[in-house]
Design a protein around this motif. Sequence first.
Motif, PDB file in Angstrom:
ATOM      1  N   ASP A   1     -16.715  28.897 -25.370  1.00 50.62           N
ATOM      2  CA  ASP A   1     -17.049  28.272 -26.642  1.00 50.62           C
ATOM      3  C   ASP A   1     -17.317  29.359 -27.680  1.00 50.62           C
ATOM      4  N   GLY A   2     -16.726  29.192 -28.861  1.00 48.33           N
ATOM      5  CA  GLY A   2     -16.957  30.145 -29.935  1.00 48.33           C
ATOM      6  C   GLY A   2     -16.249  31.471 -29.775  1.00 48.33           C
ATOM      7  N   LEU A   3     -15.376  31.577 -28.786  1.00 50.74           N
ATOM      8  CA  LEU A   3     -14.600  32.804 -28.592  1.00 50.74           C
ATOM      9  C   LEU A   3     -13.746  33.089 -29.821  1.00 50.74           C
ATOM     10  N   LYS A   4     -13.629  34.365 -30.164  1.00 56.07           N
ATOM     11  CA  LYS A   4     -12.773  34.770 -31.268  1.00 56.07           C
ATOM     12  C   LYS A   4     -11.888  35.916 -30.811  1.00 56.07           C
ATOM     13  N   THR A   5     -10.575  35.766 -30.976  1.00 61.76           N
ATOM     14  CA  THR A   5      -9.650  36.833 -30.594  1.00 61.76           C
ATOM     15  C   THR A   5      -8.710  37.162 -31.746  1.00 61.76           C
ATOM     16  N   VAL A   6      -8.286  38.409 -31.769  1.00 66.88           N
ATOM     17  CA  VAL A   6      -7.283  38.833 -32.741  1.00 66.88           C
ATOM     18  C   VAL A   6      -5.910  38.319 -32.319  1.00 66.88           C
ATOM     19  N   GLY A   7      -5.649  38.370 -31.025  1.00 60.77           N
ATOM     20  CA  GLY A   7      -4.333  37.998 -30.508  1.00 60.77           C
ATOM     21  C   GLY A   7      -4.387  36.846 -29.533  1.00 60.77           C
ATOM     22  N   LEU A   8      -3.560  36.909 -28.527  1.00 62.54           N
ATOM     23  CA  LEU A   8      -3.295  35.811 -27.609  1.00 62.54           C
ATOM     24  C   LEU A   8      -4.397  35.601 -26.576  1.00 62.54           C
ATOM     25  N   VAL A   9      -4.388  34.387 -25.997  1.00 67.73           N
ATOM     26  CA  VAL A   9      -5.181  34.051 -24.816  1.00 67.73           C
ATOM     27  C   VAL A   9      -4.236  33.358 -23.846  1.00 67.73           C
ATOM     28  N   PHE A  10      -4.137  33.904 -22.626  1.00 66.51           N
ATOM     29  CA  PHE A  10      -3.218  33.355 -21.628  1.00 66.51           C
ATOM     30  C   PHE A  10      -3.991  32.811 -20.422  1.00 66.51           C
ATOM     31  N   PHE A  11      -3.768  31.525 -20.143  1.00 66.27           N
ATOM     32  CA  PHE A  11      -4.164  30.882 -18.887  1.00 66.27           C
ATOM     33  C   PHE A  11      -2.876  30.346 -18.267  1.00 66.27           C
ATOM     34  N   ASP A  12      -1.951  31.206 -17.923  1.00 68.40           N
ATOM     35  CA  ASP A  12      -0.605  30.751 -17.587  1.00 68.40           C
ATOM     36  C   ASP A  12      -0.096  31.367 -16.290  1.00 68.40           C
ATOM     37  N   GLU A  13       1.198  31.176 -16.049  1.00 66.91           N
ATOM     38  CA  GLU A  13       1.898  31.783 -14.903  1.00 66.91           C
ATOM     39  C   GLU A  13       1.186  31.512 -13.577  1.00 66.91           C
ATOM     40  N   GLY A  14       0.824  30.222 -13.363  1.00 62.61           N
ATOM     41  CA  GLY A  14       0.171  29.861 -12.110  1.00 62.61           C
ATOM     42  C   GLY A  14      -1.333  29.956 -12.148  1.00 62.61           C
ATOM     43  N   PHE A  15      -1.923  30.153 -13.323  1.00 63.04           N
ATOM     44  CA  PHE A  15      -3.381  30.145 -13.456  1.00 63.04           C
ATOM     45  C   PHE A  15      -3.932  28.829 -12.918  1.00 63.04           C
ATOM     46  N   ARG A  16      -5.095  28.881 -12.242  1.00 59.03           N
ATOM     47  CA  ARG A  16      -5.740  27.685 -11.717  1.00 59.03           C
ATOM     48  C   ARG A  16      -7.240  27.786 -11.945  1.00 59.03           C
ATOM     49  N   ALA A  17      -7.808  26.722 -12.514  1.00 58.23           N
ATOM     50  CA  ALA A  17      -9.249  26.658 -12.733  1.00 58.23           C
ATOM     51  C   ALA A  17      -9.800  25.422 -12.049  1.00 58.23           C
ATOM     52  N   LYS A  18     -10.884  25.600 -11.309  1.00 57.33           N
ATOM     53  CA  LYS A  18     -11.578  24.482 -10.674  1.00 57.33           C
ATOM     54  C   LYS A  18     -12.913  24.328 -11.388  1.00 57.33           C
ATOM     55  N   GLY A  19     -12.976  23.324 -12.253  1.00 57.24           N
ATOM     56  CA  GLY A  19     -14.146  23.154 -13.102  1.00 57.24           C
ATOM     57  C   GLY A  19     -13.717  23.200 -14.562  1.00 57.24           C
ATOM     58  N   GLU A  20     -14.628  22.872 -15.451  1.00 55.15           N
ATOM     59  CA  GLU A  20     -14.311  22.750 -16.869  1.00 55.15           C
ATOM     60  C   GLU A  20     -13.994  24.100 -17.505  1.00 55.15           C
TER      61      GLU A  20
END
Length: 313
Positions: free
Chosen positions: A136-155
Amino acid sequence: MAEKLIDILPESLRAGLTPTEQELLAKAQEGEPLDLQKGDKELDKPENAPQWDESRSIRSELLSWLCTDRKAAELVHRRGVRIAGAKITGPLDLSFAVIPHPLALIECAAEEIILLSAEARSLNFGGSYTGPINADGLKTVGLVFFDEGFRAKGEVRLRGADIGGQLSCRGGTFKNEKGYALNADGLKTGGDVFFNEGFRAAGEVRLPGADIGGNLECRGGTFENEKGYALSAEGMNVKGVFLLRLREKPSGTIDLINARVGHLEDDKLSWPEKGKLHLDGFEYSSLRMDEKTMNVEDRLEWLRLQIPEKSSV
């Protein structure tokens, strides 16, 4: 002799420093990735991290110091910290941190990641397996990747995040069946958002009030939340194309009340069941209409899927 990261390491972290962690410090300064994968396709899967030996472990406290300490930041190479195939032990807490270089955790395992109100150049978690993520409230200059088979268990939380480039969840899996799979109320991006090419959400995907600077592409994605909202995007603004061409029919409700998109391109497979579509106030500048794939009668059918007013589901 040039100063090294290991020379400025606090005593609290120096105690118990492993050969792997020493190598990480050296690689970060050289601008090279630390690759701990063994070449065994099955064993290297991040969900099998409990079977990995200690040579693949990195303490979260060390990684946090490497990303946030001001003096360390002067020694880390401009390419940033890049790690593949590691088990991050303990929650990785980067809350309110300013991370001056790119951070990439590729096909790693992490029990929890906290990026609350953090600032970063770019973040890449491609192929990793994690527990909950609070950005929450993260700020980035460029990209954010949750890809290429990324898996999250939980919110995974991105409420109020401001991402300067793309948010790519291409091929990612977000699993939180009894709650929010991806919670991005008020998200702002300078580029595209990708929920495509095998993306899967088990639980609600939330984009209310999101401001997407490019396209929102959901080609080949899957949204599952049978007893609730599959996609909640009330008041969302997509400056480019909203591409809703899913792999299969969404199992929950799609809410587009007061959302605005530049161009709408969808297909009938991607429409929810009757009574599970909210379109009041939905605006588009143009939409796909051709006799082969979508005609006027099809659009009338689409409108009839609505329910008169928003209600709890």
